[in-house]
Write a protein that holds these residues in place. Sequence first.
Motif, PDB file in Angstrom:
ATOM      1  N   SER A  44       0.695  -1.425   0.116  1.00  0.00           N
ATOM      2  CA  SER A  44      -0.120  -0.158  -0.036  1.00  0.00           C
ATOM      3  C   SER A  44       0.744   1.283   0.071  1.00  0.00           C
ATOM      4  O   SER A  44       0.559   2.211  -0.713  1.00  0.00           O
ATOM      5  CB  SER A  44      -0.990  -0.111   1.152  1.00  0.00           C
ATOM      6  OG  SER A  44      -2.010  -0.863   0.867  1.00  0.00           O
ATOM      7  N   PRO A  45       1.886   1.458   0.890  1.00  0.00           N
ATOM      8  CA  PRO A  45       2.610   2.519   0.827  1.00  0.00           C
ATOM      9  C   PRO A  45       3.300   2.919  -0.535  1.00  0.00           C
ATOM     10  O   PRO A  45       3.431   3.846  -0.965  1.00  0.00           O
ATOM     11  CB  PRO A  45       3.709   2.509   2.219  1.00  0.00           C
ATOM     12  CG  PRO A  45       3.014   1.599   2.957  1.00  0.00           C
ATOM     13  CD  PRO A  45       2.207   0.483   2.017  1.00  0.00           C
ATOM     14  N   LEU A  46       3.813   2.049  -1.253  1.00  0.00           N
ATOM     15  CA  LEU A  46       4.335   1.963  -2.402  1.00  0.00           C
ATOM     16  C   LEU A  46       3.511   2.391  -3.523  1.00  0.00           C
ATOM     17  O   LEU A  46       3.716   3.350  -4.239  1.00  0.00           O
ATOM     18  CB  LEU A  46       5.149   0.325  -2.893  1.00  0.00           C
ATOM     19  CG  LEU A  46       6.125  -0.069  -1.795  1.00  0.00           C
ATOM     20  CD1 LEU A  46       6.391  -1.497  -2.427  1.00  0.00           C
ATOM     21  CD2 LEU A  46       7.137   0.703  -1.859  1.00  0.00           C
ATOM     22  N   TRP A  47       2.222   1.668  -3.772  1.00  0.00           N
ATOM     23  CA  TRP A  47       1.214   2.451  -4.393  1.00  0.00           C
ATOM     24  C   TRP A  47       0.793   3.760  -4.297  1.00  0.00           C
ATOM     25  O   TRP A  47       0.469   4.716  -4.989  1.00  0.00           O
ATOM     26  CB  TRP A  47      -0.002   1.630  -4.285  1.00  0.00           C
ATOM     27  CG  TRP A  47       0.243  -0.003  -4.951  1.00  0.00           C
ATOM     28  CD1 TRP A  47      -0.005  -1.046  -4.305  1.00  0.00           C
ATOM     29  CD2 TRP A  47       0.659  -0.208  -6.298  1.00  0.00           C
ATOM     30  NE1 TRP A  47       0.490  -2.188  -5.222  1.00  0.00           N
ATOM     31  CE2 TRP A  47       0.567  -1.915  -6.570  1.00  0.00           C
ATOM     32  CE3 TRP A  47       0.983   0.594  -7.317  1.00  0.00           C
ATOM     33  CZ2 TRP A  47       1.122  -2.284  -7.492  1.00  0.00           C
ATOM     34  CZ3 TRP A  47       1.307  -0.151  -8.595  1.00  0.00           C
ATOM     35  CH2 TRP A  47       1.212  -1.565  -8.638  1.00  0.00           C
ATOM     36  N   GLY A  48       0.805   4.200  -2.940  1.00  0.00           N
ATOM     37  CA  GLY A  48       0.213   5.423  -2.336  1.00  0.00           C
ATOM     38  C   GLY A  48       1.293   6.694  -3.073  1.00  0.00           C
ATOM     39  O   GLY A  48       1.003   7.775  -3.323  1.00  0.00           O
ATOM     40  N   MET A  49       2.705   6.166  -3.082  1.00  0.00           N
ATOM     41  CA  MET A  49       3.599   7.074  -3.621  1.00  0.00           C
ATOM     42  C   MET A  49       3.362   7.304  -5.182  1.00  0.00           C
ATOM     43  O   MET A  49       3.633   8.289  -5.595  1.00  0.00           O
ATOM     44  CB  MET A  49       5.039   6.682  -3.205  1.00  0.00           C
ATOM     45  CG  MET A  49       5.521   7.035  -1.687  1.00  0.00           C
ATOM     46  SD  MET A  49       7.131   6.522  -1.464  1.00  0.00           S
ATOM     47  CE  MET A  49       7.103   4.786  -1.708  1.00  0.00           C
ATOM     48  N   VAL A  50       3.067   6.203  -5.725  1.00  0.00           N
ATOM     49  CA  VAL A  50       2.930   6.288  -7.254  1.00  0.00           C
ATOM     50  C   VAL A  50       1.494   7.134  -7.310  1.00  0.00           C
ATOM     51  O   VAL A  50       1.582   7.708  -8.131  1.00  0.00           O
ATOM     52  CB  VAL A  50       2.806   4.837  -7.666  1.00  0.00           C
ATOM     53  CG1 VAL A  50       2.313   4.785  -9.184  1.00  0.00           C
ATOM     54  CG2 VAL A  50       4.019   4.122  -7.536  1.00  0.00           C
ATOM     55  N   ALA A  51       0.433   7.071  -6.622  1.00  0.00           N
ATOM     56  CA  ALA A  51      -0.598   7.533  -6.709  1.00  0.00           C
ATOM     57  C   ALA A  51      -0.533   9.120  -6.651  1.00  0.00           C
ATOM     58  O   ALA A  51      -1.154   9.864  -7.379  1.00  0.00           O
ATOM     59  CB  ALA A  51      -1.982   7.095  -5.636  1.00  0.00           C
ATOM     60  N   ASP A  52       0.288   9.463  -5.774  1.00  0.00           N
ATOM     61  CA  ASP A  52       0.561  11.138  -5.398  1.00  0.00           C
ATOM     62  C   ASP A  52       1.297  11.558  -6.910  1.00  0.00           C
ATOM     63  O   ASP A  52       1.367  12.869  -6.882  1.00  0.00           O
ATOM     64  CB  ASP A  52       1.501  11.282  -4.190  1.00  0.00           C
ATOM     65  CG  ASP A  52       0.507  11.414  -2.970  1.00  0.00           C
ATOM     66  OD1 ASP A  52      -0.535  11.860  -3.279  1.00  0.00           O
ATOM     67  OD2 ASP A  52       0.842  11.232  -1.856  1.00  0.00           O
ATOM     68  N   ARG A  53       2.240  10.682  -7.431  1.00  0.00           N
ATOM     69  CA  ARG A  53       2.754  11.117  -8.604  1.00  0.00           C
ATOM     70  C   ARG A  53       2.231  11.119  -9.908  1.00  0.00           C
ATOM     71  O   ARG A  53       2.100  11.654 -10.778  1.00  0.00           O
ATOM     72  CB  ARG A  53       4.095  10.362  -8.726  1.00  0.00           C
ATOM     73  CG  ARG A  53       4.967  10.759  -7.733  1.00  0.00           C
ATOM     74  CD  ARG A  53       6.509  10.053  -7.789  1.00  0.00           C
ATOM     75  NE  ARG A  53       7.319  10.304  -6.767  1.00  0.00           N
ATOM     76  CZ  ARG A  53       7.874   9.260  -5.948  1.00  0.00           C
ATOM     77  NH1 ARG A  53       7.443   8.194  -5.905  1.00  0.00           N
ATOM     78  NH2 ARG A  53       8.585   9.622  -4.703  1.00  0.00           N
ATOM     79  N   LYS A  54       1.213   9.985 -10.023  1.00  0.00           N
ATOM     80  CA  LYS A  54       0.747   9.474 -11.249  1.00  0.00           C
ATOM     81  C   LYS A  54      -0.844   9.804 -11.443  1.00  0.00           C
ATOM     82  O   LYS A  54      -1.512   9.828 -12.468  1.00  0.00           O
ATOM     83  CB  LYS A  54       0.903   8.114 -11.668  1.00  0.00           C
ATOM     84  CG  LYS A  54       2.384   7.885 -11.754  1.00  0.00           C
ATOM     85  CD  LYS A  54       3.245   8.580 -12.924  1.00  0.00           C
ATOM     86  CE  LYS A  54       4.539   8.385 -13.088  1.00  0.00           C
ATOM     87  NZ  LYS A  54       5.125   8.776 -14.190  1.00  0.00           N
ATOM     88  N   GLY A  55      -1.370  10.031 -10.007  1.00  0.00           N
ATOM     89  CA  GLY A  55      -3.045  10.126 -10.113  1.00  0.00           C
ATOM     90  C   GLY A  55      -3.573   8.895  -9.643  1.00  0.00           C
ATOM     91  O   GLY A  55      -3.115   7.659  -9.647  1.00  0.00           O
ATOM     92  N   GLN A 169      -9.151  15.562 -11.785  1.00  0.00           N
ATOM     93  CA  GLN A 169      -8.233  16.807 -11.869  1.00  0.00           C
ATOM     94  C   GLN A 169      -7.114  16.831 -11.124  1.00  0.00           C
ATOM     95  O   GLN A 169      -6.992  17.357  -9.885  1.00  0.00           O
ATOM     96  CB  GLN A 169      -9.098  18.087 -11.493  1.00  0.00           C
ATOM     97  CG  GLN A 169     -10.407  18.174 -12.568  1.00  0.00           C
ATOM     98  CD  GLN A 169     -11.314  19.501 -11.989  1.00  0.00           C
ATOM     99  OE1 GLN A 169     -11.205  19.900 -11.001  1.00  0.00           O
ATOM    100  NE2 GLN A 169     -12.360  19.709 -12.646  1.00  0.00           N
ATOM    101  N   PHE A 170      -5.957  16.078 -11.710  1.00  0.00           N
ATOM    102  CA  PHE A 170      -4.771  15.655 -10.948  1.00  0.00           C
ATOM    103  C   PHE A 170      -3.727  16.762 -11.585  1.00  0.00           C
ATOM    104  O   PHE A 170      -3.506  16.841 -12.661  1.00  0.00           O
ATOM    105  CB  PHE A 170      -4.311  14.139 -11.310  1.00  0.00           C
ATOM    106  CG  PHE A 170      -3.385  13.954 -10.605  1.00  0.00           C
ATOM    107  CD1 PHE A 170      -2.994  13.921  -9.165  1.00  0.00           C
ATOM    108  CD2 PHE A 170      -2.039  13.460 -11.329  1.00  0.00           C
ATOM    109  CE1 PHE A 170      -1.736  13.624  -8.612  1.00  0.00           C
ATOM    110  CE2 PHE A 170      -0.843  13.250 -10.737  1.00  0.00           C
ATOM    111  CZ  PHE A 170      -0.664  13.133  -9.386  1.00  0.00           C
ATOM    112  N   LYS A 171      -3.060  17.344 -10.634  1.00  0.00           N
ATOM    113  CA  LYS A 171      -1.725  18.127 -10.759  1.00  0.00           C
ATOM    114  C   LYS A 171      -0.730  17.423 -10.018  1.00  0.00           C
ATOM    115  O   LYS A 171      -1.026  17.806  -8.651  1.00  0.00           O
ATOM    116  CB  LYS A 171      -2.197  19.617 -10.553  1.00  0.00           C
ATOM    117  CG  LYS A 171      -3.251  20.125 -11.511  1.00  0.00           C
ATOM    118  CD  LYS A 171      -3.272  21.708 -11.257  1.00  0.00           C
ATOM    119  CE  LYS A 171      -4.590  22.261 -12.305  1.00  0.00           C
ATOM    120  NZ  LYS A 171      -4.720  23.532 -11.980  1.00  0.00           N
ATOM    121  N   PRO A 172       0.075  16.937 -10.584  1.00  0.00           N
ATOM    122  CA  PRO A 172       1.216  16.608  -9.684  1.00  0.00           C
ATOM    123  C   PRO A 172       2.042  17.567  -9.102  1.00  0.00           C
ATOM    124  O   PRO A 172       2.433  18.487  -9.829  1.00  0.00           O
ATOM    125  CB  PRO A 172       2.113  15.377 -10.539  1.00  0.00           C
ATOM    126  CG  PRO A 172       1.892  15.929 -11.691  1.00  0.00           C
ATOM    127  CD  PRO A 172       0.424  16.517 -11.742  1.00  0.00           C
TER     128      PRO A 172
END
Length: 385
Positions: A44-55, A169-172
């Motif tokens: 989960s933490p790994l996917w969370g970091m991806v989500a904050d960068r990719k949406g 509406q994602f803005k990294p």
Amino acid sequence: MAFSEIMPFLSLYISTLGDYTKSQVTMYSGLVYAADFFVSAIASPLWGMVADRKGRKLMLLRSSLGMAVAMGLMGFATSVWQLVALRALQGVFAGFISNAQALVASQTPRKHSGASLSTLMTGVTSGMLLGPVIGGVLAQVFSIRLTFFITAALLLLTFFLSWIFVEEQFKPVVHQPNEKRSHNPLAAFPNPKLILVLLSSTLIVQFGNISISPIISLYVKELMHNVGPITVVAGIIAALPGVSNIIAAPRLGRYGDHHGSGKVLLFGYIFATAMYIPQGFVTSVWMLGILRFMIGISDGALFPEIQTLLTKNSPVELTSTVFSWNQSFQSIGNMLGSLLGGWIAGVFNYNAVFISTALLMLLNLGLVWWLVPEIRKPQIQVAND
């Protein structure tokens, strides 16, 4: 609905995969439940970091498609260890609900986050309400194996619905090359101690809740003296907390937005303790059903308010990260609750699981009350608005 559909009869499914004693079934049930959560806690933490960068939408698609495959394969399992492996595979793709929460939290004004997250939770609890009943009926009318295939189809439908209808509406966040960034992951939070206490609370609450899951259908079977439509009744009993939750959660969320989420959280712990203790001493499924119905009210106070406090006290660019941490702590609670719930029931009896859960709620209340005294004050709600 797909998640909760298999829960009432998962332990019954395990009993069909071999010639096991009562103690073995409860312990194997705990292991099967825990496998998913153990892997999810790591992933989960790994996917969370991806989500904050990719949406977050991308994470919804990953999760729903991956779990559809894992769930479908469970219908072909022929041994407990195959089921354990497939539950672990499901854990790799976990995170649909946490990313849905992060998506809503990141696009909602902070002053309304309690109401919006509580309303979102009614979707979760509606599924929890419908899933066990539908799953129990399907298992009774057709078979447990067929129910896994239907559940996989529901998750596949979720994939297509998310793909077509969910907009983000994602803005990294763009960091400057010379920007100094702390190696302490909590440095960006205004109140790190509060974040740690809330994450620990998620672990403890989920530990208590999930410790009941491996034994609920077996407990119902014992109360019914092994006579009657056990899977249907177990499904209804498992669904009852969802009925009260769907009524209580939005109202408690709105109350928390106006009067303080911390007050609602503290109420949840006290009420949960009072409702768990008598569940270990019931003599009929009717009494158990009433008390399980009341537990939904405490769940409506605990989970949404923990998430609301995390949202209101986290930088917006770390929304998915903090929700993935929350998912990870929840998964650890799931894993430990599954293992120890089955172990406690196997060594002692079913009533010991309910009593230990009540003691955990009291422990968590003390943790919140003494370590974060400001949680009792409305001021905590305006942090990071």
